[in-house]
Design a protein around this motif. Structure first.
Motif, short mmCIF file in Angstrom:
data_model
loop_
_atom_site.label_atom_id
_atom_site.label_comp_id
_atom_site.label_asym_id
_atom_site.label_seq_id
_atom_site.Cartn_x
_atom_site.Cartn_y
_atom_site.Cartn_z
N PRO A 81 -14.14 31.48 -12.28
CA PRO A 81 -15.75 32.49 -12.25
C PRO A 81 -16.02 32.60 -11.10
N LEU A 82 -16.11 33.89 -10.74
CA LEU A 82 -16.35 35.21 -9.30
C LEU A 82 -17.01 34.38 -8.96
N THR A 83 -17.15 33.58 -8.34
CA THR A 83 -17.78 33.20 -7.28
C THR A 83 -16.59 32.45 -5.57
N LEU A 84 -17.67 32.41 -4.32
CA LEU A 84 -16.72 32.64 -3.43
C LEU A 84 -16.06 31.58 -2.90
N ALA A 85 -16.48 30.05 -3.65
CA ALA A 85 -15.54 28.85 -3.33
C ALA A 85 -15.45 28.51 -4.21
N ASP A 86 -15.15 29.79 -5.46
CA ASP A 86 -14.02 29.30 -6.41
C ASP A 86 -12.61 30.58 -6.01
N ILE A 87 -12.87 31.61 -5.55
CA ILE A 87 -12.02 31.80 -4.74
C ILE A 87 -11.23 31.61 -3.28
N TRP A 88 -12.39 31.25 -2.99
CA TRP A 88 -11.22 30.82 -1.69
C TRP A 88 -10.44 29.17 -1.78
N THR A 89 -10.65 28.46 -2.98
CA THR A 89 -10.41 27.87 -3.27
C THR A 89 -8.69 28.16 -3.50
N HIS A 90 -8.73 29.33 -4.08
CA HIS A 90 -7.36 30.09 -5.11
C HIS A 90 -6.62 30.15 -3.33
N GLU A 91 -7.36 31.15 -2.52
CA GLU A 91 -6.82 31.69 -1.34
C GLU A 91 -6.07 31.05 -0.61
N GLU A 92 -7.54 30.40 0.11
CA GLU A 92 -6.84 28.98 0.66
C GLU A 92 -5.02 28.56 0.33
N ARG A 93 -5.48 27.98 -0.22
CA ARG A 93 -3.98 27.38 -1.72
C ARG A 93 -2.97 28.31 -1.00
N ILE A 94 -3.05 29.12 -1.77
CA ILE A 94 -2.31 30.52 -1.83
C ILE A 94 -1.08 31.06 -1.10
N THR A 95 -2.34 30.92 0.08
CA THR A 95 -1.76 31.23 1.25
C THR A 95 -1.11 30.19 2.31
N THR A 96 -1.48 29.44 1.59
CA THR A 96 -0.41 28.17 2.53
C THR A 96 0.58 28.02 1.95
N ILE A 97 0.62 27.97 0.83
CA ILE A 97 1.96 27.53 -0.22
C ILE A 97 2.96 29.08 0.73
N ALA A 98 1.88 30.26 0.46
CA ALA A 98 3.10 31.69 0.75
C ALA A 98 3.59 31.27 2.15
N VAL A 99 2.88 30.99 2.79
CA VAL A 99 3.10 31.28 4.37
C VAL A 99 4.36 30.08 4.32
N ALA A 100 4.73 29.16 3.94
CA ALA A 100 5.41 28.04 4.14
C ALA A 100 6.47 28.75 3.82
N ARG A 101 6.50 29.47 2.77
CA ARG A 101 7.84 30.32 2.04
C ARG A 101 8.11 31.73 2.86
N GLY A 102 7.56 31.86 3.56
CA GLY A 102 7.89 33.58 3.90
C GLY A 102 7.04 34.46 4.05
N TYR A 103 6.11 34.24 2.64
CA TYR A 103 5.16 34.92 2.89
C TYR A 103 4.07 35.10 3.61
N ILE A 104 3.47 36.66 3.46
CA ILE A 104 2.12 36.44 4.22
C ILE A 104 1.14 37.16 2.46
N SER A 105 0.03 36.90 2.91
CA SER A 105 -1.57 37.42 2.17
C SER A 105 -1.71 39.11 2.63
#
Length: 113
Positions: A81-105
């Motif tokens: 669903p295109l909502t702030l809460a739903d997007i942020w859930t994925h954005e925060e998770r993906i960014t955390t995973i990415a940064v720990a593996r040498g990537y940035i958003s």
């Protein structure tokens, strides 16, 4: 690509505020309604310590589809669903995973079904 070639990584608070502002603009300037189910795409840029296989494996464990092209890795998730809460859930998770593996958003976008 060197670290100086990469855009600055936003703090979580800055990223959240930018996502909120982006959604406000989308809802104000288009016919897209809040809550519309979309496919979200999150672009990630590799830093000098990037571990692509580790990133792909970790994102896959959370159900993200991963593709590579144009010097970016894209993590996609459908039916969000295109909502702030739903997007942020994925954005925060993906960014955390990415940064720990040498990537940035490098931002996100969406496609309507």
């Amino acid at each position: 690509m060197t670290m100086s070639d990469l855009p600055e990584q936003l703090s979580p608070q800055e990223a959240y505020a930018l996502t909120a502002m982006t959604l406000e603009q989308i809802f104000g300037d288009s016919d897209v309604a809040e809550g519309t189910p979309v496919t979200l795409d999150f672009d990630l840029l590799a830093g000098p310590e990037a571990r692509a296989a580790d990133l792909t494996r970790a994102l896959g464990m959370f159900g993200y589809q991963v593709s590579e092209g144009d010097g970016k890795v894209t993590a996609s998730v459908s039916d969000v669903p295109l909502t702030l809460a739903d997007i942020w859930t994925h954005e925060e998770r993906i960014t955390t995973i990415a940064v720990a593996r040498g990537y940035i958003s490098d931002g996100w976008g969406f496609l309507e079904p």
